[in-house]
Scaffold this motif. Structure first.
Motif, mmCIF file in Angstrom:
data_model
loop_
_atom_site.group_PDB
_atom_site.id
_atom_site.type_symbol
_atom_site.label_atom_id
_atom_site.label_comp_id
_atom_site.label_asym_id
_atom_site.label_seq_id
_atom_site.Cartn_x
_atom_site.Cartn_y
_atom_site.Cartn_z
ATOM 1 N N LEU A 184 -4.225 1.290 -8.039
ATOM 2 C CA LEU A 184 -4.769 2.310 -7.130
ATOM 3 C C LEU A 184 -5.456 1.682 -5.921
ATOM 4 O O LEU A 184 -6.519 2.103 -5.481
ATOM 5 C CB LEU A 184 -5.752 3.221 -7.875
ATOM 6 C CG LEU A 184 -5.184 3.967 -9.095
ATOM 7 C CD1 LEU A 184 -6.272 4.794 -9.759
ATOM 8 C CD2 LEU A 184 -3.997 4.836 -8.707
ATOM 9 N N VAL A 185 -4.836 0.643 -5.388
ATOM 10 C CA VAL A 185 -5.382 -0.034 -4.208
ATOM 11 C C VAL A 185 -5.365 0.923 -3.027
ATOM 12 O O VAL A 185 -4.373 1.620 -2.776
ATOM 13 C CB VAL A 185 -4.559 -1.300 -3.893
ATOM 14 C CG1 VAL A 185 -5.021 -1.927 -2.583
ATOM 15 C CG2 VAL A 185 -4.683 -2.299 -5.042
ATOM 16 N N GLY A 186 -6.504 0.957 -2.296
ATOM 17 C CA GLY A 186 -6.625 1.876 -1.176
ATOM 18 C C GLY A 186 -7.291 1.253 0.027
ATOM 19 O O GLY A 186 -7.540 0.033 0.058
ATOM 20 N N PRO A 187 -7.629 2.041 1.030
ATOM 21 C CA PRO A 187 -8.165 1.537 2.297
ATOM 22 C C PRO A 187 -9.482 0.775 2.167
ATOM 23 O O PRO A 187 -9.796 -0.042 3.030
ATOM 24 C CB PRO A 187 -8.359 2.816 3.129
ATOM 25 C CG PRO A 187 -7.518 3.844 2.485
ATOM 26 C CD PRO A 187 -7.451 3.506 1.040
ATOM 27 N N GLY A 188 -10.246 1.039 1.122
ATOM 28 C CA GLY A 188 -11.525 0.353 0.981
ATOM 29 C C GLY A 188 -11.436 -1.004 0.341
ATOM 30 O O GLY A 188 -12.433 -1.734 0.258
ATOM 31 N N GLN B 155 2.760 -3.425 -0.273
ATOM 32 C CA GLN B 155 2.221 -2.181 -0.799
ATOM 33 C C GLN B 155 0.752 -2.015 -0.432
ATOM 34 O O GLN B 155 0.300 -0.911 -0.098
ATOM 35 C CB GLN B 155 2.394 -2.137 -2.321
ATOM 36 C CG GLN B 155 1.918 -0.847 -2.960
ATOM 37 C CD GLN B 155 2.655 0.365 -2.429
ATOM 38 O OE1 GLN B 155 3.869 0.315 -2.209
ATOM 39 N NE2 GLN B 155 1.935 1.469 -2.226
ATOM 40 N N ALA B 156 -0.021 -3.102 -0.495
ATOM 41 C CA ALA B 156 -1.443 -3.027 -0.150
ATOM 42 C C ALA B 156 -1.634 -2.641 1.313
ATOM 43 O O ALA B 156 -2.501 -1.825 1.645
ATOM 44 C CB ALA B 156 -2.125 -4.371 -0.440
ATOM 45 N N GLY C 298 -15.864 -1.218 -1.798
ATOM 46 C CA GLY C 298 -14.492 -1.617 -2.057
ATOM 47 C C GLY C 298 -14.378 -2.704 -3.106
ATOM 48 O O GLY C 298 -15.366 -3.266 -3.572
ATOM 49 N N ARG C 299 -13.131 -3.002 -3.448
ATOM 50 C CA ARG C 299 -12.854 -3.975 -4.504
ATOM 51 C C ARG C 299 -12.140 -5.205 -3.957
ATOM 52 O O ARG C 299 -11.482 -5.156 -2.921
ATOM 53 C CB ARG C 299 -11.961 -3.336 -5.571
ATOM 54 C CG ARG C 299 -12.553 -2.135 -6.283
ATOM 55 C CD ARG C 299 -11.526 -1.526 -7.238
ATOM 56 N NE ARG C 299 -10.363 -1.027 -6.509
ATOM 57 C CZ ARG C 299 -9.198 -0.702 -7.088
ATOM 58 N NH1 ARG C 299 -9.052 -0.841 -8.398
ATOM 59 N NH2 ARG C 299 -8.195 -0.241 -6.364
#
Length: 304
Positions: free
Chosen positions: A134-138, A159-160, A69-70
């Protein structure tokens, strides 16, 4: 309601008036410097009180980063610039991929060097910027706002969270919407500023320390440090090349020529050179063994 009463009634401590400094403009340079220096000590106290919350944030973020993740930073003004700084420094210090440290700031890149009026008041832009990244679950979003009420930051958090990301919030005021909205709230209660409302002072200092702590602790847990040596640094200039050589010599006890030879064989990678020298293996074998332990030099060396 008059402007004066609205200012007086603002519940945010960072917007308060400190009665100790009502004659600030009459002080000598020496007295001014002493006043500012003394007040900055409260930043350290605020961070010290936040240690349990900071630790919880690190523990929650670690599994996502281990899975690739980031770190996403979101802020406005001083808070946003501090996020940019923390994200930027992870690459030369720990060889953290720049695409895995994304800094979002209200007003975009222009706001890094100049004030973009009104940018922080747009909650929809915060949402849009998070979607654009493109923030996502990771991922892990670290939202920073001294006031704890900045619309841009609150939009980014909303949003996150909707995207399944872990959210960490740093605010210098208790009971704020930001701290209520995130998974991991971190209160840095620095109180009123010497110059009323100027949160670039001790509020910003506390944020800088907290961001350093979160990211540095994560890098240590991710194996970017051996002992207390930054063995994943990226040697991009003469100073860092010399530091890399000293790190290899210190960690292994090798002389300069042996350390330099190992570093060259490792393509400049300090951690690989250390494993090569300590285990008397080539660079390919050192890389293979490090890969088996997720890049943790200590585990690699202790397993042999």
């Amino acid at each position: 309601m008059t402007t004066e009463s609205r200012l007086t009634d603002d519940p945010r401590r960072t917007e308060g008036f400190d009665p100790r400094h009502t004659h600030l403009d009459l002080l000598s340079s020496l007295a001014l410097v002493r006043t500012f220096a003394d007040d900055q000590q409260q930043a350290l106290s605020a961070v010290d009180a936040a240690v349990p919350a900071l630790s919880a944030a690190v523990e929650a973020a670690l599994p996502r980063l281990e899975r690739g993740g980031r770190l996403i930073y979101a802020g406005a003004g001083t808070s946003g610039r501090l996020g940019v700084l923390d994200a930027t420094e992870l690459t030369p210090t720990f060889s953290w991929p720049p695409e895995r440290a994304v800094a979002l700031i209200a007003g975009g890149d222009r706001a890094i060097r100049e004030a973009v009026e009104g940018a922080e008041d747009d909650q929809d832009t915060g949402r849009t910027d998070v979607r654009g990244a493109l923030v996502g679950p990771g991922d892990v979003l670290i939202a920073v706002a001294a006031s704890g009420t900045t619309p841009y930051v609150l939009g980014a958090v909303a949003q996150a969270r909707a995207a399944g990301a872990l959210t960490v919030g740093l605010s210098n005021n208790p009971g704020t919407p930001l701290l209520a909205a995130v998974d991991c709230p971190v209160l840095l209660d620095t109180g009123p500023e010497v110059i009323s409302g100027s949160t670039r002072l001790k509020a910003g200092t506390a944020q800088k320390i907290a961001l350093n702590i979160i990211s540095s602790a994560l890098m240590v847990r991710l194996g970017k440090v051996y002992g207390n040596l930054m063995v994943d640094l990226r040697a991009t200039n003469t100073k860092l090349e010399a530091r890399a050589l000293r790190l290899v010599m210190h960690a292994t006890g090798a002389d300069e020529s042996s350390a330099l030879r190992a570093l060259n064989g490792a393509g400049g990678k300090v951690k690989t050179a250390i494993v090569m020298l300590k285990l008397s293996v080539g660079s390919a074998e050192a890389e293979r063994r490090l890969a088996l332990t997720g890049g943790h030099a200590r585990i690699t060396l202790e397993d042999c």
